[in-house]
Design an enzyme around this catalytic site. Structure first.
Site, short mmCIF file in Angstrom:
data_model
loop_
_atom_site.label_atom_id
_atom_site.label_comp_id
_atom_site.label_asym_id
_atom_site.label_seq_id
_atom_site.Cartn_x
_atom_site.Cartn_y
_atom_site.Cartn_z
N ALA A 86 0.85 -1.19 0.00
CA ALA A 86 0.00 0.00 0.00
C ALA A 86 0.88 1.24 0.00
O ALA A 86 2.02 1.21 0.48
CB ALA A 86 -0.92 0.01 1.22
N ASP A 87 0.35 2.31 -0.55
CA ASP A 87 1.04 3.59 -0.47
C ASP A 87 0.00 4.69 -0.29
O ASP A 87 -1.03 4.69 -0.96
CB ASP A 87 1.87 3.87 -1.71
CG ASP A 87 2.80 5.05 -1.49
OD1 ASP A 87 3.89 4.83 -0.93
OD2 ASP A 87 2.43 6.19 -1.84
N THR A 88 0.29 5.60 0.62
CA THR A 88 -0.64 6.68 0.95
C THR A 88 -0.08 8.02 0.50
O THR A 88 1.09 8.33 0.76
CB THR A 88 -0.92 6.70 2.47
OG1 THR A 88 -1.49 5.43 2.85
CG2 THR A 88 -1.89 7.81 2.83
#
Length: 209
Positions: free
Chosen positions: A78-80
């Site tokens: 995941a990347d925010t």
């Protein structure tokens, strides 16, 4: 398909591990993926979140293959990304960066995007993008200075951690709270469940909060 025995998280983020644990999921291995997170020229925040999540997952999968451990594994990444309009805010490492981010966010709305990427044991690629709108109150100079002194902003997208002291800045939130923390649980659990990895099978009986 029966639930595989391994869940690999392409991250060393304590908050992502904690969020998975909150859903009853314990990663079997953490495989942090070192990638260049610099946005491409004119790249939209949505596109950046998706691209980085996929790059992390691919990097982790490559490492697992070298170790001969990719079989029967879900690889989750995941990347925010935090953005005001199309302006992408950095993952702050120095106090001046964090101060600039918080001044920009003060008294206005911004969006938080998390790209989720999942490689299944059969080699399928699943992905999802989740968006949350957040509005901050006007942050006083004294509050800003105190928050910077706390150090909580370090390494955080947009210069703040909603699950910490900065939660007091939030006037309104539309969408997933866990997305802002770093991993939208509903969407993550749904992606896993779609390919047979059901989080509830790991829930212990008699759990109290």
């Amino acid at each position: 398909m029966s639930a595989p025995t391994k869940l690999i998280l392409a991250s060393a983020s304590p908050r992502r591990v904690q969020l998975l644990q909150q859903a009853g999921l314990e990663p079997n291995r953490l495989v942090p993926a070192e990638i260049d997170e610099t946005p491409l020229k004119a790249e939209h925040p949505r596109s950046l979140a998706k691209r980085l999540a996929r790059s992390k997952a691919e990097k982790a999968l490559e490492r697992l293959r070298k170790d001969g451990e990719e079989r029967d594994s879900f690889v989750l990444a995941a990347d925010t990304v935090v953005a005001v309009g199309r302006r992408i805010l950095p993952k702050t490492e120095i106090a001046d960066e964090a101060s600039n981010c918080l001044r920009l966010l003060s008294g206005r709305s911004h969006r938080v995007y998390t790209g989720i990427c999942l490689f299944t044991p059969t080699g399928k690629l699943r992905h999802k993008l989740v968006e949350t709108r957040v509005r901050f109150k006007r942050i006083s100079r004294e509050e800003l200075e105190a928050y910077i002194a706390s150090g909580e902003w370090r390494g955080k997208a947009g210069g703040y951690a909603i699950q910490g002291l900065a939660g007091s800045f939030v006037v309104k939130l539309v969408g997933s709270y866990t997305n802002v923390v770093g991993l939208p649980l509903h969407e993550t659990v749904s992606l896993l469940a779609a390919d047979g990895f059901k989080a509830y099978l790991n829930w212990p009986a008699g759990t109290q909060v």
